[in-house]
Design an enzyme around this catalytic site. Sequence first.
Site, PDB file in Angstrom:
ATOM      1  N   ARG A   1       0.826  -1.205   0.000  1.00 47.54           N
ATOM      2  CA  ARG A   1       0.000   0.000   0.000  1.00 47.54           C
ATOM      3  C   ARG A   1       0.863   1.259   0.000  1.00 47.54           C
ATOM      4  O   ARG A   1       0.572   2.235  -0.700  1.00 47.54           O
ATOM      5  CB  ARG A   1      -0.948  -0.016   1.208  1.00 47.54           C
ATOM      6  CG  ARG A   1      -2.108  -0.988   1.019  1.00 47.54           C
ATOM      7  CD  ARG A   1      -2.938  -1.189   2.265  1.00 47.54           C
ATOM      8  NE  ARG A   1      -4.091  -2.032   1.944  1.00 47.54           N
ATOM      9  CZ  ARG A   1      -4.934  -2.527   2.852  1.00 47.54           C
ATOM     10  NH1 ARG A   1      -4.757  -2.249   4.135  1.00 47.54           N
ATOM     11  NH2 ARG A   1      -5.942  -3.283   2.483  1.00 47.54           N
TER      12      ARG A   1
ATOM     13  N   HIS B   1      -5.454  -0.781  -6.941  1.00 48.23           N
ATOM     14  CA  HIS B   1      -4.424  -1.656  -6.383  1.00 48.23           C
ATOM     15  C   HIS B   1      -4.395  -1.638  -4.855  1.00 48.23           C
ATOM     16  O   HIS B   1      -4.501  -0.589  -4.235  1.00 48.23           O
ATOM     17  CB  HIS B   1      -3.042  -1.223  -6.894  1.00 48.23           C
ATOM     18  CG  HIS B   1      -2.788  -1.631  -8.308  1.00 48.23           C
ATOM     19  ND1 HIS B   1      -1.877  -1.001  -9.116  1.00 48.23           N
ATOM     20  CD2 HIS B   1      -3.311  -2.619  -9.069  1.00 48.23           C
ATOM     21  CE1 HIS B   1      -1.845  -1.566 -10.298  1.00 48.23           C
ATOM     22  NE2 HIS B   1      -2.716  -2.549 -10.305  1.00 48.23           N
ATOM     23  N   GLU B   2      -4.245  -2.823  -4.286  1.00 48.47           N
ATOM     24  CA  GLU B   2      -4.092  -2.995  -2.831  1.00 48.47           C
ATOM     25  C   GLU B   2      -5.222  -2.372  -2.022  1.00 48.47           C
ATOM     26  O   GLU B   2      -5.001  -1.784  -0.972  1.00 48.47           O
ATOM     27  CB  GLU B   2      -2.739  -2.427  -2.367  1.00 48.47           C
ATOM     28  CG  GLU B   2      -1.556  -3.074  -3.036  1.00 48.47           C
ATOM     29  CD  GLU B   2      -1.629  -4.600  -3.004  1.00 48.47           C
ATOM     30  OE1 GLU B   2      -2.058  -5.151  -1.976  1.00 48.47           O
ATOM     31  OE2 GLU B   2      -1.253  -5.240  -4.002  1.00 48.47           O
ATOM     32  N   GLY B   3      -6.425  -2.517  -2.517  1.00 48.78           N
ATOM     33  CA  GLY B   3      -7.591  -2.024  -1.793  1.00 48.78           C
ATOM     34  C   GLY B   3      -8.072  -0.711  -2.350  1.00 48.78           C
ATOM     35  O   GLY B   3      -7.324   0.260  -2.432  1.00 48.78           O
TER      36      GLY B   3
ATOM     37  N   GLN C   1      -9.984   1.678   1.819  1.00 48.85           N
ATOM     38  CA  GLN C   1      -9.106   2.474   2.686  1.00 48.85           C
ATOM     39  C   GLN C   1      -9.919   3.372   3.616  1.00 48.85           C
ATOM     40  O   GLN C   1      -9.547   3.582   4.779  1.00 48.85           O
ATOM     41  CB  GLN C   1      -8.153   3.318   1.834  1.00 48.85           C
ATOM     42  CG  GLN C   1      -7.327   2.546   0.816  1.00 48.85           C
ATOM     43  CD  GLN C   1      -6.539   1.407   1.407  1.00 48.85           C
ATOM     44  OE1 GLN C   1      -6.010   1.502   2.512  1.00 48.85           O
ATOM     45  NE2 GLN C   1      -6.452   0.300   0.693  1.00 48.85           N
TER      46      GLN C   1
END
Length: 574
Positions: A294, A429-431, A436
């Site tokens: 992240r 990407h990555e959540g 978030q």
Amino acid sequence: MSKILSRRDLDFLLYEWLDVEALTARERFTEHSRETFDAFLDVSAQIAERDFAPHNRRSDLEEPTFDGTRVHVIPEVAAALKVFNDTGLLSATMDADVGGLQLPHVVARACFAWFQAANLATSSYSLLTAGNANLLLSYGSTAQIDRFVRPMLEGRFTGTMCLSEPQAGSSLADVLTRAVPSGDGTYRVTGSKMWISGGDHELTETIVHLVLARAAGAPAGVKGLSLFIVPKHHIEADGTVGERNGVSLAGLNHKMGYRGTTNAVLSFDDATGYLVGEEGKGLVYMFQMMNEARIGVGAGAVALGYTGYLHALDYARSRSQGRLVADKDPAAPAVPIVQHPDVRRLLLSSKAYVEGGLALILYASKLLDEPSDDNDLLLDVLTPIVKAWPSQWCRLANDHAIQVHGGYGYTREYPVEQFYRDNRLNSIHEGTDGIQGLDLLGRKVVMRGGAGLQLLIGRIVTTAVAAPTELGQPVIAMCDRLATTTRKLWAAGDPTAALANSTAYLEATGHLVIAWLWLSQLLAAGDKEGAFYDGKRLAARYFITHELPRIGPLLDLLDSGDTLLADLDDTVLG
């Protein structure tokens, strides 16, 4: 001046603002000095310019292909990765006993930003490999480190993370991939994984996949997930790469950006896997790599926004068009477009976003170099902001860069359209940004009785008190509002209502954090003379006066208790 990144800005942030040279007094970094830091920054800039940037366009136009047997990637990618690996930067922050350089995270992050700005797709292979190796160094056995990590650090293997599945996406509680003990200490892993960056290629001898799967008899939900090493090829105890494991490529995904990074659908068919740590703790372990990724994604978003801004600034100074509104003479020569107020608006806001974003990334990285209860807690709170804020606002800088270029910005003859396409993926990407927001409001600011939020606000207020009153006071006022809003959201104990507008909360908190970091940079610039410092003072003033007020309407929405998004009947959407 380079159009990839600003070394002058990096020097200011590292040495004048964050005082990273003082880190050399810490036992872990005693072998380093300002000279070694500069040497790594210099070589990073050189390799980025020479080996990464030249094929950025080609890797976008000639994306990886799969012929049914193997994946084809343009040769410049492997060549660039070899040069990168030869510098030792892949293991830069790792312990000396595994060949690492014990370079501070903040310096390594600054170095890697050069590669991300020059060629995000090629640099992504290294980003994932380093995260994979770091996870195994934390939780893997000695035998696993010797068999899988050391070859990655030598550049022989690359690494991935395999979480998402076609039916589950980001909902990891719904992972179906299963792992059955084979009786010899290994497991047989079967299932399908989707959206796997770097998931298949011929760039290295093999690929080390870290796979979330459900061991036989494990409960439903995330508590039933375990983590397995599943290499593309069997790896013998002596490190020899053997026959193909039961991992096959079902196909490549073709994205709007990051096209030079292979993105795979992988099938695991009775593949040999090795359990990392204990069963049922897979997601706990994987969070280390996820959080590292992240921060890496946020850094990539900053790098793309930054290089887009530098390209736009150069274009605006060289492109002449039109005349100033006060000049009524049609025969007068055209002026550089940088003189037009609206172009200056686009450039100044972009400067505020990308330099503020770079400060955020480096500040968060330095927290890793000075571990303490407070710094660890603060990093937990900041991580969703580090990932999401640059993905939104530094992408806006890329949008602005296209606008500055005018009609040319939308063509492939100029690189700014690719920068935008590449950066658009970082909100996924990555959540996603939504994930978030849920993480920040639903977990991070309320854990430990709100200690993390209190710590963040305390640090912001300390900086704001030291700043000029006309700039510090609005920041203090917004801190008070954010604290009040947070308490109000959770007062009723209703998570559905509290989290209905969590993305707005994420945006508001992120902008407040960036305002804080601009005040801090302003203090570091002090009354030093020169255009560079004048630019810092101007950007800080701009952010406080033009950007910070955006928080007000967001907090108004949150204070209202509005649950329209949670309550609406989706049939009204059409």
